[in-house]
Design an enzyme around this catalytic site. Structure first.
Site, short mmCIF file in Angstrom:
data_model
loop_
_atom_site.label_atom_id
_atom_site.label_comp_id
_atom_site.label_asym_id
_atom_site.label_seq_id
_atom_site.Cartn_x
_atom_site.Cartn_y
_atom_site.Cartn_z
CD GLU A 78 -111.61 -0.86 110.11
OE1 GLU A 78 -111.18 -1.68 110.84
OE2 GLU A 78 -112.60 0.22 110.35
NE ARG A 88 -125.35 -4.75 110.43
CZ ARG A 88 -124.32 -5.92 110.63
NH1 ARG A 88 -124.42 -7.04 110.02
NH2 ARG A 88 -123.14 -5.67 111.22
CB CYS A 143 -117.00 -1.39 105.21
SG CYS A 143 -117.85 -0.13 104.63
CG HIS A 167 -114.87 1.98 108.54
ND1 HIS A 167 -114.70 0.68 108.89
CD2 HIS A 167 -116.24 1.99 107.63
CE1 HIS A 167 -115.67 0.00 108.46
NE2 HIS A 167 -116.57 0.62 107.63
#
Ligand code: PCA
Length: 206
Positions: A78, A88, A143, A167
């Protein structure tokens, strides 16, 4: 080189998270010249950094490499963390609609970029036969939150430690329950993370 290497607990109805599995495997057998402290972080805004910060304070790592489950067919390095988060809710492994969408740190920069050479890490992994790619979007869940807060904290501290987020794809056991989902074995993912550490150790001492 001292490395704080973190993974996350399972989330979204899973019983495993490749990031914690791989962090443990690499910590048990680190590359030469690399000293690792590892931890499994909660998948929650706030408790993620509250678990990581005391280790950061105590161990004073040269590198903070955090891992998370991302899915997809390749290890994703990333490049950026964005100042946005979205809560979420999982119901039976499915994402439920949720309204919460807010900046992580209001008034702070829109994004940070890792100081590490994402493109050359990608090339090193691919040359070693490990599927890898550079990603420009770490998402808006925990994350990305951990990554944003870590890059912000390192920036406030004058750029130390170096911080990067990776990831990982699903493990074969997870993909077996979602026919057609791509996956990589623990061994290949652990080899990829070791390769990243070796590259960074070389640049750290050179
Ligand atoms: N992946 C999630 C959070 C925890 C994890 O392993 C993410 O990509 O935000």
């Amino acid at each position: 080189m001292k490395v704080l290497l973190t993974g996350f607990e399972p989330f979204g109805g899973e019983t495993l998270n490749p990031s914690a599995e791989v962090a443990r495997a690499v910590a048990a057998d680190p590359p030469k010249g690399v000293k690792i402290v590892t931890a499994e972080l909660p998948v929650a805004f706030g408790p993620d950094v509250e678990t990581a910060w005391p280790l950061w304070d105590e161990f004073q790592p040269d590198l903070f490499l955090s891992l998370g489950q991302g899915g997809g067919p390749a290890i994703r390095i990333e490049r950026y963390a964005h100042n946005t988060r979205r809560e979420r809710e999982w119901r039976r492994g499915k994402l439920a609609p949720c309204e919460d969408d807010a900046p992580i740190l209001p008034g702070e920069p829109l994004a940070y970029e890792t100081p590490l050479p994402a493109l050359s890490l990608e090339s090193a992994l691919r040359e070693a036969g490990i599927p890898a790619t550079v990603s420009r979007d770490a998402g808006d869940y925990v994350c990305n939150h951990l990554y944003y807060r870590s890059l912000h904290r390192a920036d406030q501290a004058g750029g130390a430690p170096r911080v990067v987020f990776v990831h990982l794809p699903l493990l074969p056991e997870q993909a077996a329950r979602q026919p057609g989902a791509p996956c990589l074995s623990r061994e290949i993912m652990a080899q990829g993370v070791r390769q990243i550490l070796e590259e960074l150790r070389r640049s750290d001492s050179g």
